[in-house]
Motif scaffolding. Sequence first.
Motif, mmCIF file in Angstrom:
data_model
loop_
_atom_site.group_PDB
_atom_site.id
_atom_site.type_symbol
_atom_site.label_atom_id
_atom_site.label_comp_id
_atom_site.label_asym_id
_atom_site.label_seq_id
_atom_site.Cartn_x
_atom_site.Cartn_y
_atom_site.Cartn_z
ATOM 1 N N PHE A 197 1.641 2.764 -3.456
ATOM 2 C CA PHE A 197 0.678 3.679 -4.073
ATOM 3 C C PHE A 197 0.771 5.081 -3.460
ATOM 4 O O PHE A 197 0.585 6.079 -4.159
ATOM 5 C CB PHE A 197 -0.737 3.129 -3.912
ATOM 6 N N ARG A 225 1.735 8.484 -5.504
ATOM 7 C CA ARG A 225 0.755 9.580 -5.543
ATOM 8 C C ARG A 225 1.308 10.890 -5.016
ATOM 9 O O ARG A 225 1.037 11.955 -5.597
ATOM 10 C CB ARG A 225 -0.487 9.174 -4.739
ATOM 11 N N HIS A 245 0.821 -1.216 0.000
ATOM 12 C CA HIS A 245 0.000 0.000 0.000
ATOM 13 C C HIS A 245 0.857 1.270 0.000
ATOM 14 O O HIS A 245 0.457 2.290 -0.573
ATOM 15 C CB HIS A 245 -0.934 -0.012 1.211
#
Length: 363
Positions: free
Chosen positions: A36, A40, A33
Amino acid sequence: MKSKSQTVTLAGERFESLQALRAIAAVAVLIFHLRFVELRYLEGHALLDWLGRNADAGVDLFFVLSGFVMASISRGKGSGPSAARDFLTQRAWRVVPLYWMFTTLVVLLMSVAPAMVNSSYADQSIAASYLLIPHQQLPVLAVGWTLVHEAYFYLVFSLALALAYGTRQRLSLFAMAWGSLVGFGYWQGFDEGAPTASVVFSPLTFEFLAGVLTGLHWRRIPPRFGSLLFITGLGVLLLAAALLPPSDSEFNAPLRRVIHLGLGSALLIAGSALLETSGHRPNRLLIELGDASYSLYLSHIFVISAIGRMWGHFLPSAHWLNHGFFLLFTVFVACLSGNLIHKRIERPLLDLRYRWKAAGTFR
């Protein structure tokens, strides 16, 4: 005195190696996780873009561990309706309260700060999320999708106990029959139907069943094979994580992924258990993090998202050192937060059940 909730107990034996594997699985999911979040919020090339692409293999390890533990703790504890009831009560108390707490946090954020949560949450069923009922969308607490599968595993496994399948031979036959039904449904494409069918006939069930069969029969393996199984399992997991397409790729067939990662996890778990019976003990920090693995699993999304937003606002540099410091700092804070939540919230909740049970007010 050490809390009864801290380490896995199988037939009266404490297995700290399984807690260490829980820690590894939780950190792997965290890294998956975090990939990501890095993509971003930070500028430039993400260090985890390749390294973390299949780190969600930690979920596969979790599922096999779950089956292993369920099969192991059920032996010698009796069978029949009362055993099934006790099993479900114990698992519900272990899983639900903390999950509801974090689900409620997401619901509150949806109300007061919707920009801080995924916009798709508006289409999700809050009631189904709380009750772990399969539905079209992910639960509002996204990582809760694995608990939907766990709830299914527990319900079917409790059926085996209710039908007096508490012996190793009967549980093995039940597991193989269950796997055959799932395999037939998957072959027929039932997993692509309604949300409930997609859970019932998911290939992920094979990982739980691999853990069940491993938990029932690992003691038959001579301890001298512990190192071989451990190294082989670790090698299979690492190779699969490196060579398989990313988990969100259309080329990553679910069954192929489950076969590789499920097999590797089963070998790693059996090897770890055998090594521990031979006197080998894992690192103490891993054991402590394993104790907190459920708290870490449920809380890490909040931590890494908050740090990612702040880091991206104040330190968005594309330099690889900035990325490296961000990753190390975020993993450390997430693990520390998970440990604190375990000690201050999760463990007291678990111990409360033992106190109520000792007082005769809870069964």
